[in-house]
Design a protein around this motif. Structure first.
Motif, PDB file in Angstrom:
ATOM      1  N   GLN A 175      35.738  -0.278 -13.921  1.00  0.00           N
ATOM      2  CA  GLN A 175      35.171   0.647 -12.943  1.00  0.00           C
ATOM      3  C   GLN A 175      36.260   1.436 -12.207  1.00  0.00           C
ATOM      4  OE1 GLN A 175      33.967  -2.884 -12.748  1.00  0.00           O
ATOM      5  NE2 GLN A 175      32.744  -2.074 -14.446  1.00  0.00           N
ATOM      6  N   SER A 176      37.491   1.301 -12.653  1.00  0.00           N
ATOM      7  CA  SER A 176      38.628   1.959 -12.009  1.00  0.00           C
ATOM      8  C   SER A 176      39.308   2.897 -12.996  1.00  0.00           C
ATOM      9  CB  SER A 176      39.635   0.912 -11.514  1.00  0.00           C
ATOM     10  OG  SER A 176      39.014  -0.032 -10.666  1.00  0.00           O
ATOM     11  N   ARG A 177      40.042   3.864 -12.475  1.00  0.00           N
ATOM     12  CA  ARG A 177      40.754   4.782 -13.361  1.00  0.00           C
ATOM     13  C   ARG A 177      42.004   5.308 -12.677  1.00  0.00           C
ATOM     14  NH1 ARG A 177      38.235  10.852 -13.922  1.00  0.00           N
ATOM     15  NH2 ARG A 177      38.352  11.434 -11.714  1.00  0.00           N
ATOM     16  N   ILE A 178      42.900   5.850 -13.494  1.00  0.00           N
ATOM     17  CA  ILE A 178      44.083   6.536 -12.985  1.00  0.00           C
ATOM     18  C   ILE A 178      44.021   7.982 -13.437  1.00  0.00           C
ATOM     19  CG2 ILE A 178      45.515   5.852 -14.967  1.00  0.00           C
ATOM     20  CD1 ILE A 178      47.901   5.761 -12.988  1.00  0.00           C
ATOM     21  N   THR A 179      44.347   8.896 -12.528  1.00  0.00           N
ATOM     22  CA  THR A 179      44.430  10.313 -12.873  1.00  0.00           C
ATOM     23  C   THR A 179      45.872  10.768 -12.692  1.00  0.00           C
ATOM     24  OG1 THR A 179      43.852  11.017 -10.616  1.00  0.00           O
ATOM     25  CG2 THR A 179      42.039  10.728 -12.189  1.00  0.00           C
ATOM     26  N   LEU A 180      46.286  11.693 -13.577  1.00  0.00           N
ATOM     27  CA  LEU A 180      47.681  12.106 -13.663  1.00  0.00           C
ATOM     28  C   LEU A 180      47.762  13.608 -13.885  1.00  0.00           C
ATOM     29  CD1 LEU A 180      48.579   9.338 -16.241  1.00  0.00           C
ATOM     30  CD2 LEU A 180      49.659   9.456 -13.992  1.00  0.00           C
ATOM     31  N   PRO A 181      48.906  14.219 -13.581  1.00  0.00           N
ATOM     32  CA  PRO A 181      49.143  15.592 -14.037  1.00  0.00           C
ATOM     33  C   PRO A 181      49.465  15.579 -15.532  1.00  0.00           C
ATOM     34  CG  PRO A 181      51.081  14.767 -12.917  1.00  0.00           C
ATOM     35  CD  PRO A 181      50.026  13.695 -12.790  1.00  0.00           C
ATOM     36  N   PRO A 199      50.723  13.154 -26.673  1.00  0.00           N
ATOM     37  CA  PRO A 199      50.131  13.899 -25.555  1.00  0.00           C
ATOM     38  C   PRO A 199      49.362  12.962 -24.627  1.00  0.00           C
ATOM     39  CG  PRO A 199      49.694  15.000 -27.652  1.00  0.00           C
ATOM     40  CD  PRO A 199      50.259  13.652 -27.981  1.00  0.00           C
ATOM     41  N   GLY A 200      49.636  13.077 -23.339  1.00  0.00           N
ATOM     42  CA  GLY A 200      48.933  12.260 -22.367  1.00  0.00           C
ATOM     43  C   GLY A 200      47.584  12.848 -22.003  1.00  0.00           C
ATOM     44  N   GLU A 201      46.782  12.059 -21.322  1.00  0.00           N
ATOM     45  CA  GLU A 201      45.489  12.503 -20.848  1.00  0.00           C
ATOM     46  C   GLU A 201      45.517  12.602 -19.327  1.00  0.00           C
ATOM     47  OE1 GLU A 201      42.424  10.072 -22.601  1.00  0.00           O
ATOM     48  OE2 GLU A 201      43.339  10.239 -24.589  1.00  0.00           O
ATOM     49  N   LEU A 202      44.570  13.332 -18.762  1.00  0.00           N
ATOM     50  CA  LEU A 202      44.532  13.543 -17.318  1.00  0.00           C
ATOM     51  C   LEU A 202      43.877  12.380 -16.586  1.00  0.00           C
ATOM     52  CD1 LEU A 202      43.655  17.348 -17.163  1.00  0.00           C
ATOM     53  CD2 LEU A 202      45.915  16.250 -17.052  1.00  0.00           C
ATOM     54  N   ALA A 203      43.134  11.550 -17.308  1.00  0.00           N
ATOM     55  CA  ALA A 203      42.483  10.398 -16.680  1.00  0.00           C
ATOM     56  C   ALA A 203      42.300   9.302 -17.717  1.00  0.00           C
ATOM     57  CB  ALA A 203      41.139  10.804 -16.089  1.00  0.00           C
ATOM     58  N   GLY A 220      54.473  17.976 -15.867  1.00  0.00           N
ATOM     59  CA  GLY A 220      54.064  18.934 -14.838  1.00  0.00           C
ATOM     60  C   GLY A 220      54.070  18.253 -13.488  1.00  0.00           C
ATOM     61  N   THR A 221      53.804  19.008 -12.455  1.00  0.00           N
ATOM     62  CA  THR A 221      53.744  18.464 -11.111  1.00  0.00           C
ATOM     63  C   THR A 221      52.289  18.361 -10.684  1.00  0.00           C
ATOM     64  OG1 THR A 221      53.942  20.667 -10.129  1.00  0.00           O
ATOM     65  CG2 THR A 221      55.978  19.424 -10.488  1.00  0.00           C
ATOM     66  N   GLY A 222      52.036  17.489  -9.776  1.00  0.00           N
ATOM     67  CA  GLY A 222      50.677  17.312  -9.294  1.00  0.00           C
ATOM     68  C   GLY A 222      50.464  15.885  -8.849  1.00  0.00           C
ATOM     69  N   PRO A 223      49.329  15.610  -8.213  1.00  0.00           N
ATOM     70  CA  PRO A 223      49.088  14.280  -7.652  1.00  0.00           C
ATOM     71  C   PRO A 223      48.763  13.246  -8.721  1.00  0.00           C
ATOM     72  CG  PRO A 223      47.168  15.681  -7.332  1.00  0.00           C
ATOM     73  CD  PRO A 223      48.245  16.555  -7.902  1.00  0.00           C
ATOM     74  N   VAL A 224      49.013  12.011  -8.353  1.00  0.00           N
ATOM     75  CA  VAL A 224      48.623  10.844  -9.132  1.00  0.00           C
ATOM     76  C   VAL A 224      47.678  10.041  -8.260  1.00  0.00           C
ATOM     77  CG1 VAL A 224      49.451   8.718 -10.229  1.00  0.00           C
ATOM     78  CG2 VAL A 224      50.832  10.815 -10.360  1.00  0.00           C
ATOM     79  N   ALA A 225      46.615   9.488  -8.838  1.00  0.00           N
ATOM     80  CA  ALA A 225      45.666   8.702  -8.050  1.00  0.00           C
ATOM     81  C   ALA A 225      45.207   7.488  -8.830  1.00  0.00           C
ATOM     82  CB  ALA A 225      44.471   9.551  -7.639  1.00  0.00           C
ATOM     83  N   LEU A 226      45.085   6.358  -8.132  1.00  0.00           N
ATOM     84  CA  LEU A 226      44.489   5.142  -8.662  1.00  0.00           C
ATOM     85  C   LEU A 226      43.150   4.978  -7.961  1.00  0.00           C
ATOM     86  CD1 LEU A 226      44.537   2.492 -10.279  1.00  0.00           C
ATOM     87  CD2 LEU A 226      45.858   1.469  -8.404  1.00  0.00           C
ATOM     88  N   GLU A 227      42.069   5.213  -8.683  1.00  0.00           N
ATOM     89  CA  GLU A 227      40.720   5.199  -8.115  1.00  0.00           C
ATOM     90  C   GLU A 227      40.055   3.860  -8.441  1.00  0.00           C
ATOM     91  OE1 GLU A 227      38.798   8.589  -9.809  1.00  0.00           O
ATOM     92  OE2 GLU A 227      40.218  10.019  -8.921  1.00  0.00           O
ATOM     93  N   MET A 228      39.744   3.084  -7.394  1.00  0.00           N
ATOM     94  CA  MET A 228      39.146   1.764  -7.543  1.00  0.00           C
ATOM     95  C   MET A 228      37.826   1.725  -6.784  1.00  0.00           C
ATOM     96  SD  MET A 228      42.686  -0.412  -6.944  1.00  0.00           S
ATOM     97  CE  MET A 228      43.152   0.541  -5.485  1.00  0.00           C
TER      98      MET A 228
END
Length: 296
Positions: A175-181, A199-203, A220-228
């Motif tokens: 039920q959790s995910r990580i999002t990346l640039p 190639p990486g994925e955005l989530a 690239g630049t941008g936020p990283v988030a760990l969504e729990m």
């Protein structure tokens, strides 16, 4: 006046306020032990932590310096070869987490913890340095800056990083995910080399096996988030003169571990030999790398 708090029979440095505070252990590798936000522990720390060997405790935020993770010479982990061809011993993730730091500055919201070159560091790392981690509590989290100052007369190689252990019950990974640039996915080979970049994925779902012990090289630049389910952790990497972060690593120990690690790194494991993320600081110079970690 230094503020301390007793935790697990240890006297730890405390910064922040009752709504958001950090507990740190300067004498145990400068380890961030707890981050408490509105009464909730955001980081994982075991109830049975072995304070006689904190470097091996799974929890908090160990400081990784001067090198990250595994470095190898002729297949032997914990070895590296310098420019003169001398093979030296260096523990995985470096020696900083094994050594005491000094409290160089402190206020209600900020603490700077410093490790200096000494007879304990020179056999593994023949460079003179001052390495400082500065934590600053902010309303919804903290900022941390890693600074390396080369106090010697030759260029200094390094690639430092963080190893954040976030509290996440293992049965909530799906039920959790990580999002990346934009990223590329890379892993380490048994000989210390790297796999070909994919190639990486955005989530990703945290249950995705492709995440385990994987380096997400930042393209690239941008936020990283760990969504729990209980909260989201946001990372803002760099800015304000910071050295560029090279990768974010994802890892956990086993299927039943109630933590998940999201680790901003300045380089990749074994960079001292393959060069991916290896940084050099000129004699007399300094640089820093900053990240902000917040919760919502």
């Amino acid at each position: 006046m230094t503020t301390t708090q007793r935790f697990q029979n240890q006297e730890l440095i405390r910064i922040g306020d009752d709504d958001n505070y950090l507990l740190l252990a300067p004498g145990h590798g400068g380890r961030l032990v707890r981050w408490v936000r509105r009464g909730q522990d955001i980081l994982y720390w075991p109830d049975d932590a072995d304070w006689t060997n904190v470097a091996r405790v799974r929890g908090g935020n160990p400081l990784l310096f001067p090198f990250i993770a595994r470095h190898l010479v002729d297949g032997q982990i914990g070895k590296w070869r310098d420019r003169a061809g001398v093979v030296r011993d260096m523990p995985p993730h470096g020696f900083a987490r094994d050594l005491p730091f000094d409290v160089s500055e402190i206020s209600d919201a900020t603490v700077s913890l410093t490790l200096r070159s000494s007879p304990a560091t020179l056999p593994a790392y023949p460079f003179e340095f001052v390495f400082t981690a500065t934590y600053r509590a902010i309303s919804d989290g903290f900022e941390v800056a890693l600074q390396i100052r080369n106090t010697g007369d030759t260029p200094l190689p390094y690639y430092a990083g963080h190893h954040f252990y976030f509290a996440l019950p293992h049965d909530q990974r799906a039920q959790s995910r990580i999002t990346l640039p934009a990223t590329s996915r890379v892993r380490q080979l048994p000989d210390g080399g790297l796999t070909a970049a994919e190639p990486g994925e955005l989530a990703y779902s945290i249950s995705d096996p492709r995440l385990h012990d994987t380096f997400h090289v930042l393209n690239g630049t941008g936020p990283v988030a760990l969504e729990m389910p209980a909260r989201t952790i946001d990372f803002a990497l760099g800015g304000n003169g910071s050295a560029p972060w090279y990768a974010v690593t994802t890892w956990t120990e086993r299927e039943t571990s109630d933590f998940y690690c999201v680790e901003p790194w300045l380089g990749l494991p074994n960079a001292i030999h393959h060069g991916h993320g290896l940084r050099w600081v000129p004699a007399g110079a300094a640089e820093h790398a900053t990240c902000r970690v917040t919760v919502r």
